[in-house]
Design an enzyme around this catalytic site. Structure first.
Site, PDB file in Angstrom:
ATOM      1  N   GLN A  25     -42.854 -10.674   1.902  1.00 33.20           N
ATOM      2  CA  GLN A  25     -41.773 -10.295   2.829  1.00 33.20           C
ATOM      3  C   GLN A  25     -41.271 -11.475   3.668  1.00 33.20           C
ATOM      4  OE1 GLN A  25     -40.039  -7.514   3.064  1.00 33.20           O
ATOM      5  NE2 GLN A  25     -41.248  -6.243   1.691  1.00 33.20           N
ATOM      6  N   SER A  71     -42.062 -13.182  -4.194  1.00 30.39           N
ATOM      7  CA  SER A  71     -41.354 -12.408  -5.207  1.00 30.39           C
ATOM      8  C   SER A  71     -39.851 -12.595  -5.021  1.00 30.39           C
ATOM      9  CB  SER A  71     -41.739 -10.935  -5.001  1.00 30.39           C
ATOM     10  OG  SER A  71     -41.193 -10.135  -6.009  1.00 30.39           O
ATOM     11  N   CYS A  77     -42.853   1.554  -2.020  1.00 28.39           N
ATOM     12  CA  CYS A  77     -43.698   1.748  -3.201  1.00 28.39           C
ATOM     13  C   CYS A  77     -44.520   3.016  -3.080  1.00 28.39           C
ATOM     14  CB  CYS A  77     -44.625   0.556  -3.389  1.00 28.39           C
ATOM     15  SG  CYS A  77     -43.832  -0.991  -3.023  1.00 28.39           S
TER      16      CYS A  77
HETATM   17  N1  PLP Z   1     -46.558  -7.558  -1.001  1.00 26.99           N
HETATM   18  C1  PLP Z   1     -45.692  -7.122  -0.084  1.00 26.99           C
HETATM   19  C2  PLP Z   1     -45.923  -7.438   1.351  1.00 26.99           C
HETATM   20  C3  PLP Z   1     -44.579  -6.353  -0.469  1.00 26.99           C
HETATM   21  O1  PLP Z   1     -43.718  -5.908   0.437  1.00 26.99           O
HETATM   22  C4  PLP Z   1     -44.404  -6.065  -1.844  1.00 26.99           C
HETATM   23  C5  PLP Z   1     -43.280  -5.204  -2.299  1.00 26.99           C
HETATM   24  O2  PLP Z   1     -42.852  -4.308  -1.595  1.00 26.99           O
HETATM   25  C6  PLP Z   1     -45.327  -6.587  -2.753  1.00 26.99           C
HETATM   26  C7  PLP Z   1     -46.393  -7.319  -2.308  1.00 26.99           C
HETATM   27  C8  PLP Z   1     -45.159  -6.355  -4.231  1.00 26.99           C
HETATM   28  O3  PLP Z   1     -44.167  -7.195  -4.725  1.00 26.99           O
HETATM   29  P1  PLP Z   1     -43.494  -6.904  -6.169  1.00 26.99           P
HETATM   30  O4  PLP Z   1     -42.570  -5.756  -5.973  1.00 26.99           O
HETATM   31  O5  PLP Z   1     -42.793  -8.171  -6.519  1.00 26.99           O
HETATM   32  O6  PLP Z   1     -44.622  -6.599  -7.079  1.00 26.99           O
END
Ligand code: PLP
Length: 412
Positions: free
Chosen positions: A182, A202, A335
């Site tokens: 983030q 990401s 998620c």
């Molecule tokens: N870590 C954090 C803090 C996130 O906000 C997210 C996604 O919401 C992820 C990891 C996972 O990333 P990705 O969607 O690229 O797998």
């Protein structure tokens, strides 16, 4: 009929792609289709683009180009960091320290290993979502091999004291991983100054494509006194420094590099603009809608994050009603927002399940305008009023947390 534009306020879940990035990726889907492992010129050309992109991305966090490997996502990078360090270091120690508010991409690999060879300490956080560095120091034992603390929280936006954590990890010779999914591209990160050994990011959180992430591994995964400190968790060809096999997604990586290039140029100005919009929403809601409280730190928070609890109603209803009005917000983490469990992050900052259920996250981004915020703030009070009228939990009716002492969330 005039088409009204949807007001997207869920940039922490994912971002629309920047048209400049789409253009770049499209170009490379056509031109840079080669396999970087191929010896012929098409493969070599793709390989050069890969290394150029790696350098652009590494520069953003003051990293060496050689220390970046590309993954399919932030989740994959987190899994390699946790499991790769656990597997490589079990003969040195079996203890991992993380926080109670990590994203599931860190929390769940830690839980998988907890009691299956590792002991995991989940550090508590204060009412703002900050870990205490004293707690961290006290949790360290001679068995501690890894500290994994997120850079900034995805639900409440709180930015952790990463430089202090890095200093403690260095002093104690412990590997330090941070999930910066983030924070990357939104606020400054310097892996050297902050003593970060491993960092996940990401592209889709910063206007890039879905399906591409990265893991930064200081000194190619080798540390003085420890030696090799991480190993792969998948085996195949020798791609990505033998750490992450599979044909490299060069066009997506070129798109990732473009997002980073734009972030570098625009970060300062854009962060200031977003802080203004963010604070406008927070101040307006707290002043104009009763029984509301801010979740997360008032200032040590991501420029784009608003998270507010509304008493007596459910966050899911707020999301669905605002959607009818053409506004997209979220409740909890995207998620897991289909889960009926209250957010573990909001519980960890001390909210009761009822309060956690009444939370709304609005996250703004590059394409958010003042007009969109006007529209959002015009619609929101009506939605809250309507839902509160229908709620069996409304004010005046004896309610589980009415009698309990007020949380001091509001006086921040
Ligand atoms: N870590 C954090 C803090 C996130 O906000 C997210 C996604 O919401 C992820 C990891 C996972 O990333 P990705 O969607 O690229 O797998």
């Amino acid at each position: 009929m005039t088409e009204t534009k949807y007001v997207y306020l869920d940039y922490a879940a994912t971002t629309p792609m920047d048209p400049r990035v789409i253009e770049e990726i499209n170009k490379h889907f056509k031109e840079s289709y080669g396999n970087t492992s191929s010896l012929h010129s098409i493969g070599q050309k793709a390989g050069q683009l890969l290394e150029k992109s790696r350098k652009t991305i590494a520069d953003l966090i003051n990293a060496d180009r050689q220390d970046i490997i590309f993954t399919s996502s932030g989740t994959e990078a987190d899994n390699i960091a946790i499991t790769g360090v656990a597997l490589q270091n079990m003969d040195r120690g079996n203890h991992v320290i993380t926080s109670a508010i990590e994203h599931h991409a860190v929390e769940n690999p830690c839980k998988q290993w907890d009691k299956r060879g590792l002991e995991v300490t989940f550090l508590p956080v204060d009412k703002y979502g900050l870990i205490s560095v004293d707690d961290l120091e006290n949790a360290i034992s001679d068995q501690t091999i890894l500290i994994s603390i997120m850079f900034a929280n995805n639900e409440i936006g709180t930015i952790e004291p990463i430089k202090e954590i890095g200093a403690i990890a260095k002093e104690n010779d412990i590997i330090f991983h941070t999930d910066a999914v983030q924070a990357f591209g939104k606020i400054p990160i310097d892996v050297e100054e902050m003593n970060i050994d491993l960092l996940s990011a990401s592209a889709h959180k910063i206007y890039g494509p879905k399906g591409i992430g990265l893991l930064y591994m200081k000194n190619k995964g080798i540390k003085k006194g420890i030696g090799k400190y991480i190993r792969p968790i998948m085996w195949g060809g020798g791609h990505e420094k033998d750490m992450r096999p599979s044909t490299v997604a060069v066009p997506l990586i070129a798109g990732f590099a473009k997002t980073v290039e734009i972030a570098k140029e625009e970060m300062d100005v854009e962060a200031k603009r977003q802080v203004k919009l963010r604070d406008r929403i927070i101040n307006w809601v707290l002043e104009n809608i009763d029984d509301t409280s801010l979740n997360g730190h008032p200032t040590q928070r991501l420029p784009n994050n608003v998270n507010i609890s509304f008493k007596y109603i459910e966050g899911e209803s707020i999301v669905l009603d605002l959607d009818i009005d053409g506004i997209g917000v979220s409740t909890g983490s995207a998620c897991s927002s289909k889960s009926l469990e209250p957010s573990h992050v909001l519980l960890a900052i001390g909210l009761r399940p009822e309060e956690a259920h009444g939370s709304m996250r609005a996250t703004i981004g590059r394409f958010t305008t003042e007009d969109e915020i006007d529209y959002f703030l015009k619609k929101l009070p009506h939605v809250i009023e309507r839902l509160r009228k229908m709620s069996p939990l409304k004010k005046g009716v004896k309610y589980m947390f009415d009698d309990a002492s007020e949380t001091d969330q509001k006086d921040i």
